[in-house]
Design an enzyme around this catalytic site. Structure first.
Site, mmCIF file in Angstrom:
data_model
loop_
_atom_site.group_PDB
_atom_site.id
_atom_site.type_symbol
_atom_site.label_atom_id
_atom_site.label_comp_id
_atom_site.label_asym_id
_atom_site.label_seq_id
_atom_site.Cartn_x
_atom_site.Cartn_y
_atom_site.Cartn_z
ATOM 1 N N GLU A 174 0.859 -1.185 0.000
ATOM 2 C CA GLU A 174 0.000 0.000 0.000
ATOM 3 C C GLU A 174 0.900 1.243 0.000
ATOM 4 O O GLU A 174 1.793 1.374 0.837
ATOM 5 C CB GLU A 174 -0.916 -0.022 1.239
ATOM 6 N N ARG A 175 0.652 2.104 -0.968
ATOM 7 C CA ARG A 175 1.469 3.326 -1.140
ATOM 8 C C ARG A 175 2.942 2.986 -1.327
ATOM 9 O O ARG A 175 3.827 3.718 -0.857
ATOM 10 C CB ARG A 175 1.286 4.288 0.035
ATOM 11 N N ASN A 217 -3.661 -1.692 7.372
ATOM 12 C CA ASN A 217 -4.939 -2.232 6.896
ATOM 13 C C ASN A 217 -4.721 -3.740 6.899
ATOM 14 O O ASN A 217 -4.289 -4.337 5.927
ATOM 15 C CB ASN A 217 -5.270 -1.725 5.490
ATOM 16 N N GLU A 298 -10.950 4.581 8.378
ATOM 17 C CA GLU A 298 -11.050 4.228 6.964
ATOM 18 C C GLU A 298 -11.568 2.801 6.773
ATOM 19 O O GLU A 298 -11.021 2.015 5.990
ATOM 20 C CB GLU A 298 -9.701 4.421 6.267
ATOM 21 N N ARG A 343 -12.220 17.518 9.610
ATOM 22 C CA ARG A 343 -11.398 16.312 9.812
ATOM 23 C C ARG A 343 -10.163 16.616 10.659
ATOM 24 O O ARG A 343 -9.701 15.776 11.435
ATOM 25 C CB ARG A 343 -10.999 15.764 8.434
ATOM 26 N N ASP A 372 -3.008 14.281 6.614
ATOM 27 C CA ASP A 372 -2.493 12.995 6.130
ATOM 28 C C ASP A 372 -1.210 13.145 5.320
ATOM 29 O O ASP A 372 -1.253 13.047 4.092
ATOM 30 C CB ASP A 372 -3.571 12.310 5.275
ATOM 31 N N GLU A 394 4.574 9.432 13.749
ATOM 32 C CA GLU A 394 4.515 8.644 12.516
ATOM 33 C C GLU A 394 4.782 9.574 11.337
ATOM 34 O O GLU A 394 3.979 10.449 11.024
ATOM 35 C CB GLU A 394 3.145 7.973 12.359
ATOM 36 N N GLU A 400 3.796 9.185 -0.727
ATOM 37 C CA GLU A 400 2.432 9.113 -1.275
ATOM 38 C C GLU A 400 1.974 10.445 -1.859
ATOM 39 O O GLU A 400 1.413 10.482 -2.949
ATOM 40 C CB GLU A 400 1.483 8.658 -0.153
ATOM 41 N N HIS A 519 -4.201 18.511 0.165
ATOM 42 C CA HIS A 519 -5.172 17.482 -0.223
ATOM 43 C C HIS A 519 -5.893 17.831 -1.534
ATOM 44 O O HIS A 519 -7.113 17.692 -1.639
ATOM 45 C CB HIS A 519 -6.201 17.294 0.907
ATOM 46 N N TRP A 541 -13.084 13.490 1.739
ATOM 47 C CA TRP A 541 -12.167 12.897 0.766
ATOM 48 C C TRP A 541 -12.054 13.770 -0.482
ATOM 49 O O TRP A 541 -11.232 13.509 -1.363
ATOM 50 C CB TRP A 541 -12.626 11.458 0.399
HETATM 51 C C1 GCV Z 1 -2.820 2.405 5.240
HETATM 52 C C2 GCV Z 1 -3.795 7.388 3.941
HETATM 53 C C3 GCV Z 1 -3.415 6.448 2.845
HETATM 54 C C4 GCV Z 1 -3.917 5.051 3.115
HETATM 55 C C5 GCV Z 1 -3.392 4.606 4.482
HETATM 56 C C6 GCV Z 1 -3.871 5.596 5.519
HETATM 57 C C7 GCV Z 1 -3.361 5.273 6.909
HETATM 58 O O1 GCV Z 1 -5.165 7.629 3.950
HETATM 59 O O2 GCV Z 1 -3.892 6.919 1.633
HETATM 60 O O3 GCV Z 1 -3.457 4.203 2.101
HETATM 61 O O4 GCV Z 1 -3.797 3.296 4.787
HETATM 62 O O5 GCV Z 1 -3.420 6.874 5.194
HETATM 63 O O6 GCV Z 1 -2.393 5.899 7.297
HETATM 64 O O7 GCV Z 1 -3.900 4.425 7.575
#
Ligand code: GCV
Length: 698
Positions: A174-175, A217, A298, A343, A372, A394, A400, A519, A541
């Site tokens: 992911e990413r 995820n 999410e 948000r 984000d 974090e 991304e 964003h 979003w």
């Molecule tokens: C792992 C963002 C990313 C998602 C990611 C999320 C997170 O929204 O686009 O891919 O999911 O952050 O940090 O949980």
């Protein structure tokens, strides 16, 4: 003659192979400066590194490899003690006072040499401390520093220094923009890829001491027996390098793999299930680090599915791992479409009342900003606001929202900007860094031969580790180390690349998200611009939710007359942001909605400033291309060409961002793009029509 020719060809071949970037910053090529090499050689002529535990074997092997490479001859380090050695590497040396040793803690080390006559000493309280010391010494040699009269004491500032992989079990990431996951679950546990070893070496060299292997995820399958055996194989390997393994825990695992009817954290049967699972895991991996959890975010399952709090969920897991000294890292990245509030405010509102309610082995992991991982965000208001809770930073190393795999962006300035921000929570000078108990970076590592896709992505992995070890290091210093080790110590090369790297993040901000915009990327894959997107089900979003451009102006009013997100900061931190006159330009549209003709500090109107910044960003990428190209003679062909091609893509994509965003905003502002600037190449409809169904990473 034939044999010689073959040897030459093989040599040439090995040179060509050598510069594919695989060796990262641990290249260990022969030092060109002969007199320096000779002085190092004599200073390190005989080495004592007694013992043969796995960590000491690793340290010995690394030092042998480094010295053999740097000196251009085979160096062997015996396992036996040699009191006459000129470099002594030993635990708790008698040459150092008890007090000094105590001050090194578990992972710190000393490197000391008072004169060229006394042996150089590396000492620590633990073997992993010695390993860190060995890597430090190697770095001194690679960067051509003097090793005379050393008095170095290094103690990591943060106990937990971590990489978070967002790697799925099917090896997609992911990413991820550097190929597939390096974890080959199919061939584990039997097949140990050389990459796992080199990965561990690289992490140990920068002090990373924990890794979570799987995507937040999460997939509960990772917690089943066959996968735990695979995790064990990695963990057995990483142990020698001081690295603990964590796994992501899917909150609904008791239902999915445990066949329970519920995952309610207050249900004793569920609690027992996790206790049994923890016992099973620790039976296989005795030093398992613990769980990293994304819950009720999410679409991920979590305690709120049962009307319980994040603390209820985290504490249940914490109780399960506590007997084994395990940790739970609970992410604060939560926001909900059902909550009408900005948000920006939601995570703070959710977590503030929970301060003091978490078990002592729970860390709350907070993204650097409240939205984000944007190219620029003010620090997250939760930093410093949870005095009774250990908080982890974090950061996202994978880019991304910062050009993904094709843009050269050095992230240390972004990391530092956040770490040095003043939260004022315990008075002036309460920097974000001072409030932390750990730091994690979302990994940018994959199967690409150079690990990170873009060669300069390696610098971001490197910088994350170095700053987790010591946040006071400068972006410039870290860049220089990385350049010297990855390319060469040639002064003009180092100066040019340093300048380019230090400028690169601001350059990207200019051509993507200037003046506090955020964003406004395309949906889903997040590749390229999409400020027009307004049709997604979840309001937060949509890019239009964030830039709020209308006929009057642009920007998100987060002051008291708007969403009032500012009230979540300490008043002294919020003060400068609350008034557009004192708000730094870089954060202006993050906190204010201002008219198109608003007068900026530069003397330009807001609209003209937007046009100026977007164009400056594009022009600055041309400057980066020029800087890179002029260093060609000092660079190997393979890496030179790779970066050159990527800079070409970056230039094209910077123009794409500029043209698409300016055209879209112009449609709303109804103001002209000054004729002094290059005009957009295509129509707005063209930019809106672009589709990238196979863009990587999502
Ligand atoms: C792992 C963002 C990313 C998602 C990611 C999320 C997170 O929204 O686009 O891919 O999911 O952050 O940090 O949980």
């Amino acid at each position: 003659m034939k044999v010689n020719l073959l040897a030459l060809l093989l040599l040439l071949f090995s040179f060509a192979q050598a510069e594919d970037g695989y060796r990262l910053w641990l290249r260990y090529d022969e030092l060109k400066n002969k007199s320096l090499r000779n002085s190092y050689e004599s200073r390190l002529a005989s080495i004592s590194l007694p013992g043969n535990s796995p960590t000491l074997q690793v340290a010995r092997k690394e030092l042998q490899m480094a010295l053999s490479g740097l000196f251009g001859k085979t160096v062997r380090i015996p396992e036996s003690r040699n009191l006459q050695a000129v470099l002594q590497i030993e635990k708790s040396s008698a040459r150092v006072s008890e007090r000094e040793l105590a001050s090194l803690g578990e992972e710190g080390f000393l490197i000391r040499s008072s004169s060229s006559k006394t042996p150089l000493l590396i000492t620590a309280n633990s073997e992993v401390g010695l390993l860190y010391g060995v890597f430090y010494l190697i770095r001194l040699l690679q960067t051509e520093q003097s090793i005379e009269k050393l008095n170095i004491k290094e103690v990591p500032r943060l106990a937990l220094r971590m990489l978070n992989h967002w790697d799925n079990l099917d090896r997609t990431v992911e990413r991820g923009y550097a190929g597939f996951s390096i974890w080959n679950w199919h061939t584990l546990p039997t097949y140990i890829d050389q990459r796992y070893i080199d990965y561990a070496r690289a992490n140990a060299s920068i002090g990373i001491n924990a890794v979570s292997l799987t995507n937040v995820n999460a997939n509960a399958t990772i917690l089943t027996q066959p996968y735990l055996q695979k995790v064990k194989a990695l963990s057995d390997l990483f142990r020698a390098y001081g690295i603990k393994v964590y796994l992501t825990a899917r909150f609904s695992a008791p239902v999915e793999i445990g066949k329970l009817k519920t995952a309610d954290p207050l249900d004793p049967v569920v609690q027992q299930w996790w206790k049994d699972k923890a016992r099973e895991i620790y039976g296989i991996i005795p030093d398992f680090g613990g769980f990293l959890v994304k819950a009720n975010s999410e679409g991920q399952p979590g305690p709120q599915d049962y009307k319980r709090t994040h603390a209820d969920g985290a504490n249940m897991l914490a109780d399960a791992v506590a007997p084994y000294k395990g940790n739970v890292i609970w992410r604060a990245f939560v926001y909900s479409a059902e909550v009408p509030d900005d948000r920006h405010k939601q995570a703070y509102s959710e977590f503030l009342p929970l301060d003091g309610k978490f078990r002592s082995n729970v860390f709350v992991q907070v993204k650097n900003g409240a939205i984000d991982f944007m190219p620029r965000e003010p620090f997250h208001p939760l930093f410093g606001a949870l005095p009774k809770t250990p908080v982890m930073m974090e950061f996202q190393i994978t880019q991304e929202y910062l050009g993904q795999g094709t843009h050269l962006v050095y992230l240390a300035p972004l990391f530092k900007e956040c770490l040095e921000s003043d939260t004022y929570q315990k008075g002036k000078g309460t920097t974000v860094a001072s409030t932390l108990s750990g730091m994690a970076g979302v990994s940018n590592i994959g199967t690409d031969i150079n690990w990170t896709g873009h060669l300069f992505g390696q610098a971001n992995w490197y910088a994350l580790g170095r700053l987790a070890w010591n946040h006071e290091l400068s972006s410039e210093g870290i860049a220089k180390e990385w350049i010297c080790m990855s390319f060469s110590t040639d002064p003009s090369l180092v100066a040019d690349l340093t300048q380019m790297m230090l400028a690169s993040r601001e350059i990207l901000v200019n051509y993507m998200n200037p003046i506090g915009l955020h964003h406004i990327m395309a949906t889903g894959h997040h590749y390229g611009p999409g400020p027009w997107v307004a049709n997604l089900n979840r309001p937060e979003w949509n890019p239009t939710y964030y830039h709020r451009a209308d006929s009057i102006g642009i920007g998100f009013n987060r002051t008291a007359t708007g969403s009032d997100a500012l009230s979540q900061y300490h008043p002294d931190a919020a003060k400068k942001w609350s008034d557009p006159a004192t708000c730094p330009d870089k954060d202006l549209l993050w906190f204010h909605h201002l008219p198109w003709n608003y007068n900026m500090k530069s003397g330009r109107t807001l609209w003209n400033e937007l046009c100026y910044r977007y164009n400056l960003g594009v022009d600055s990428v041309s400057w980066m291309q020029m800087v890179w190209n002029r260093q060609q003679p000092k660079l190997d062909e393979q890496r030179f060409e790779q970066v050159k091609m990527l800079l070409n893509i970056q230039h094209q994509e910077a123009k794409w961002w500029r043209d698409a965003c300016l055209l879209y905003f112009q449609n709303i502002s109804r103001l002209p793009i000054p004729t002094s600037y290059e005009q957009p190449a295509k129509s707005l409809d063209y930019y809106k029509s672009l589709r990238f169904p196979y863009a990587p990473g999502h």
